[in-house]
Write a protein that holds these residues in place. Structure first.
Motif, mmCIF file in Angstrom:
data_model
loop_
_atom_site.group_PDB
_atom_site.id
_atom_site.type_symbol
_atom_site.label_atom_id
_atom_site.label_comp_id
_atom_site.label_asym_id
_atom_site.label_seq_id
_atom_site.Cartn_x
_atom_site.Cartn_y
_atom_site.Cartn_z
ATOM 1 N N LYS A 1 0.852 -1.187 0.000
ATOM 2 C CA LYS A 1 0.000 0.000 0.000
ATOM 3 C C LYS A 1 0.894 1.244 0.000
ATOM 4 O O LYS A 1 1.772 1.363 0.858
ATOM 5 C CB LYS A 1 -0.870 -0.040 1.252
ATOM 6 N N VAL A 2 0.660 2.105 -0.984
ATOM 7 C CA VAL A 2 1.438 3.343 -1.051
ATOM 8 C C VAL A 2 0.566 4.482 -0.503
ATOM 9 O O VAL A 2 -0.543 4.705 -0.990
ATOM 10 C CB VAL A 2 1.868 3.651 -2.503
ATOM 11 N N ILE A 3 1.066 5.160 0.530
ATOM 12 C CA ILE A 3 0.284 6.220 1.188
ATOM 13 C C ILE A 3 1.019 7.557 1.094
ATOM 14 O O ILE A 3 2.148 7.691 1.573
ATOM 15 C CB ILE A 3 0.023 5.878 2.674
ATOM 16 N N ALA A 4 0.369 8.528 0.452
ATOM 17 C CA ALA A 4 0.934 9.882 0.392
ATOM 18 C C ALA A 4 0.407 10.674 1.587
ATOM 19 O O ALA A 4 -0.789 10.668 1.858
ATOM 20 C CB ALA A 4 0.523 10.570 -0.899
ATOM 21 N N ILE B 1 4.584 1.823 1.516
ATOM 22 C CA ILE B 1 5.501 2.881 1.088
ATOM 23 C C ILE B 1 4.825 4.214 1.414
ATOM 24 O O ILE B 1 3.687 4.460 0.990
ATOM 25 C CB ILE B 1 5.812 2.799 -0.421
ATOM 26 N N PHE B 2 5.485 5.040 2.215
ATOM 27 C CA PHE B 2 4.943 6.359 2.561
ATOM 28 C C PHE B 2 5.656 7.436 1.762
ATOM 29 O O PHE B 2 6.882 7.376 1.583
ATOM 30 C CB PHE B 2 5.146 6.646 4.063
ATOM 31 N N LEU C 1 4.990 18.218 -7.508
ATOM 32 C CA LEU C 1 5.505 17.166 -6.618
ATOM 33 C C LEU C 1 4.333 16.429 -5.959
ATOM 34 O O LEU C 1 4.276 15.194 -5.959
ATOM 35 C CB LEU C 1 6.402 17.759 -5.531
ATOM 36 N N THR C 2 3.381 17.195 -5.442
ATOM 37 C CA THR C 2 2.236 16.562 -4.769
ATOM 38 C C THR C 2 1.385 15.793 -5.778
ATOM 39 O O THR C 2 0.911 14.680 -5.477
ATOM 40 C CB THR C 2 1.422 17.619 -3.997
ATOM 41 N N VAL C 3 1.208 16.333 -6.963
ATOM 42 C CA VAL C 3 0.433 15.607 -7.985
ATOM 43 C C VAL C 3 1.144 14.288 -8.335
ATOM 44 O O VAL C 3 0.501 13.245 -8.494
ATOM 45 C CB VAL C 3 0.206 16.493 -9.234
ATOM 46 N N ASN C 4 2.465 14.307 -8.417
ATOM 47 C CA ASN C 4 3.206 13.064 -8.642
ATOM 48 C C ASN C 4 3.000 12.081 -7.498
ATOM 49 O O ASN C 4 2.840 10.877 -7.722
ATOM 50 C CB ASN C 4 4.703 13.361 -8.786
ATOM 51 N N ALA C 5 2.999 12.600 -6.267
ATOM 52 C CA ALA C 5 2.812 11.720 -5.104
ATOM 53 C C ALA C 5 1.416 11.109 -5.132
ATOM 54 O O ALA C 5 1.240 9.903 -4.896
ATOM 55 C CB ALA C 5 3.036 12.510 -3.817
#
Ligand code: ATP
Ligand code: MG
Length: 272
Positions: free
Chosen positions: A5-8, A129-130, A140-144
């Protein structure tokens, strides 16, 4: 294949506890036996310093060099890139070189998905993955958000975050519609709470009432306490620095809530 699980961890407002929450939830999950990677995705490199790499500008490999390798079609050397912290969390570090990332992406195809493509091969190696985001809603945030399965939103409890939240949720919505239809909101976590004041108590109630209908608001509230910032300065998690402190107990509870994985009380289209 492992279910990663990838968490931004995102909020465009500065100083709301994104980095502190990323570090202590990530290490909280390690303490529960999960394999966890943190991606520092902020040119301030705060998370990299909080984990003890204070002189991060001297690092040869960083998230910025990883993105450059991807853009230039070079192989990414993950072994040299990923640092290992003594509390068993892995880190892709950041420094100021990430600051002009937006400019470097101008001619890249599908530039919103650059980070997503870079971390895709790592999904096999980690349970979580955080991504610690910078205080902005830029590229940057849009990529995250494009790379993430979920978004965790720390908010401060001193005042009502209504306008800022609307803007943030609009950005999440846009990424959902255009790039990453699987993106979900993990929830809102209230941080830096001075629980002795009435204003904080009433803000907490209002946050639960106004956002709780559509988005999970975690029961756990992270209190304001100097131990939290002292731990960051020491290069350790709150568990290693002050294991019995209120902040350590709160982050441990938040970590447990996070893995409980309840029904996501969230409409397909998030609105307020
Ligand atoms: N629970 C807490 N109690 C007291 N201080 C805290 C707490 N959580 C974080 N801090 C401190 O508040 C400041 C801001 O926290 P943090 O860096 O985590 O926020 P941020 O949202 O990542 O900031 P930025 O937007 O600049 O990236 C830091 O100095 C941090 O040490
Ligand atoms: Mg930060």
């Amino acid at each position: 294949m492992r279910k990663c699980k990838v968490i931004a961890v995102t909020n465009q407002k500065g100083g709301v506890g994104k980095t502190t929450t990323t570090e202590n939830v990530a290490i909280g999950l390690v303490r529960q036996g999960f394999d966890v990677l943190i991606v520092d995705f902020d040119p301030q490199g705060d998370l990299t310093s909080c984990l003890g790499w204070k002189n991060n500008d001297a690092l040869e490999h960083s998230v910025s060099s990883m993105l450059d390798d991807y853009i230039n079609d070079n192989d990414i050397d993950y072994d040299s890139l990923i640092l290992h912290h003594e509390e068993d969390v892995d880190l892709i570090p950041a420094n100021i070189e990430l600051a002009d990332f937006e400019m470097r992406l101008v001619s890249v195809i599908n530039r919103e998905q650059t980070l997503s493509n870079c971390i895709e091969p790592l999904r096999d190696k980690y349970d979580y993955i955080f991504i610690d985001c910078p205080p902005s809603l830029g590229m940057l945030t849009v990529n995250a958000l494009s790379a993430a399965d979920e978004v965790l939103i720390p908010v401060q409890t001193q005042y009502l975050p209504a306008k800022g939240m609307t803007k943030l949720l609009q950005t999440v919505n846009k990424v959902q519609r255009k790039i990453n239809s699987n993106l979900k909101i993990t929830g809102i976590v209230m941080t830096l709470a001075d629980l002795n004041t009435n204003i904080t108590k009433s803000t907490i109630d209002t946050i639960r009432e106004s956002f709780g209908k559509n988005i999970r608001v975690f029961d756990t509230i992270i209190p304001k306490a100097t131990k939290a910032s002292e731990a960051s300065i020491s290069g350790k998690s709150i568990y290693a620095y002050a294991k019995d402190s209120k902040v350590a107990v709160a982050y441990d509870n938040l970590t447990k809530e996070l893995v409980k994985n309840p029904k996501i009380r969230q409409k397909d289209e998030i609105s307020l």
